[in-house]
Motif scaffolding. Structure first.
Motif, short mmCIF file in Angstrom:
data_model
loop_
_atom_site.label_atom_id
_atom_site.label_comp_id
_atom_site.label_asym_id
_atom_site.label_seq_id
_atom_site.Cartn_x
_atom_site.Cartn_y
_atom_site.Cartn_z
N TYR A 6 0.84 -1.19 0.00
CA TYR A 6 0.00 0.00 0.00
C TYR A 6 0.88 1.25 0.00
N SER A 7 0.43 2.30 -0.67
CA SER A 7 1.19 3.56 -0.68
C SER A 7 0.69 4.54 0.37
N GLU A 8 -0.49 4.24 0.93
CA GLU A 8 -1.05 5.06 2.00
C GLU A 8 -1.88 4.16 2.91
N ILE A 9 -1.96 4.58 4.16
CA ILE A 9 -2.74 3.82 5.14
C ILE A 9 -3.51 4.83 6.00
N PHE A 10 -4.73 4.47 6.35
CA PHE A 10 -5.63 5.39 7.03
C PHE A 10 -6.00 4.88 8.42
N SER A 11 -6.58 5.77 9.20
CA SER A 11 -7.19 5.44 10.47
C SER A 11 -8.37 6.38 10.61
N TYR A 12 -9.47 5.87 11.16
CA TYR A 12 -10.56 6.79 11.43
C TYR A 12 -11.28 6.40 12.71
N THR A 13 -11.83 7.41 13.34
CA THR A 13 -12.56 7.22 14.59
C THR A 13 -13.44 8.43 14.83
N THR A 14 -14.27 8.36 15.86
CA THR A 14 -15.08 9.53 16.21
C THR A 14 -14.17 10.62 16.75
N LEU A 15 -14.63 11.85 16.62
CA LEU A 15 -13.85 12.99 17.14
C LEU A 15 -13.59 12.87 18.63
N LYS A 16 -14.50 12.17 19.35
CA LYS A 16 -14.36 12.04 20.80
C LYS A 16 -13.25 11.07 21.20
N ASN A 17 -12.82 10.21 20.30
CA ASN A 17 -11.85 9.16 20.64
C ASN A 17 -10.41 9.70 20.53
N ILE A 18 -10.06 10.53 21.46
CA ILE A 18 -8.74 11.16 21.50
C ILE A 18 -7.61 10.12 21.65
N PRO A 19 -7.76 9.09 22.51
CA PRO A 19 -6.67 8.11 22.64
C PRO A 19 -6.28 7.45 21.31
N SER A 20 -7.27 7.08 20.49
CA SER A 20 -6.94 6.47 19.20
C SER A 20 -6.29 7.47 18.25
N GLN A 21 -6.75 8.72 18.31
CA GLN A 21 -6.13 9.75 17.47
C GLN A 21 -4.66 9.96 17.86
N LYS A 22 -4.38 9.88 19.16
CA LYS A 22 -3.00 10.05 19.62
C LYS A 22 -2.11 8.91 19.14
N VAL A 23 -2.63 7.69 19.14
CA VAL A 23 -1.85 6.55 18.61
C VAL A 23 -1.55 6.80 17.14
N ALA A 24 -2.55 7.23 16.38
CA ALA A 24 -2.34 7.51 14.96
C ALA A 24 -1.25 8.58 14.76
N GLU A 25 -1.30 9.63 15.56
CA GLU A 25 -0.28 10.69 15.47
C GLU A 25 1.11 10.14 15.80
#
Length: 170
Positions: free
Chosen positions: A123-142
């Motif tokens: 793959y040349s790109e990989i994504f992650s998505y979650t609700t705006l409220k799910n800050i812990p998952s967003q931090k892992v992605a960052e």
């Protein structure tokens, strides 16, 4: 069979023998607070079957995350094909049993899955998505190098999509 190995973890295919351990995260209301609802036992079994189908169809899915030292099942992490705002995209997802939160396991597993997506699956790109409220998952992605890509609505909730590219010069 080990699919991915990191310093502290290995990832392998899920199987129905994992149902009881996986239910510790998928059936836990706190762990599943950003989902429409926690899974019942039938839902956990269906989750495993869905991933087994993904292994056959895409050569990837969510895999069991196991602590190497104790050979302890702590959750799942991997790559699934998701409908993200009308597009079918490879997405990194994970669920870690609550007692193993905040030890870096989700980040370690997700980072290894990102490398696997690029270097093994091509793959040349990989994504992650979650609700705006799910800050812990967003931090892992960052932490694994993802940045905000876009926002969309799903299940009457605002979702955030994050992305990283194989060649970050984009």
């Amino acid at each position: 069979m080990k699919i991915i190995e990191t310093e502290r973890l290995y990832l392998r295919e899920l199987n129905l023998d994992d149902q009881n351990e996986l239910s510790k995260v998928l059936s836990d209301p706190e762990s599943m607070q950003y989902y429409p609802h926690p899974f019942n036992q039938e839902g956990v079994k269906d989750w495993i079957k869905w991933n087994v189908r993904n292994y056959k169809q895409y050569n990837h899915g969510l895999w069991a995350v196991v602590l190497k030292e104790e050979d302890t099942f702590i959750g799942d992490c991997g790559i699934t094909m998701q409908d993200i705002d009308g597009m079918r995209l490879p997405e990194i997802g994970f669920h870690i049993i609550k007692e193993y939160w905040n030890k870096g396991y989700a980040t370690e597993a997700a980072s290894a899955c990102k490398e696997y997506a690029f270097n093994v699956l091509g793959y040349s790109e990989i994504f992650s998505y979650t609700t705006l409220k799910n800050i812990p998952s967003q931090k892992v992605a960052e932490k694994i190098g993802m940045e905000t890509y876009k926002f969309f609505e799903k299940n009457d909730e605002q979702q955030i999509v994050q992305v990283t590219y194989k060649n970050k010069a984009r």
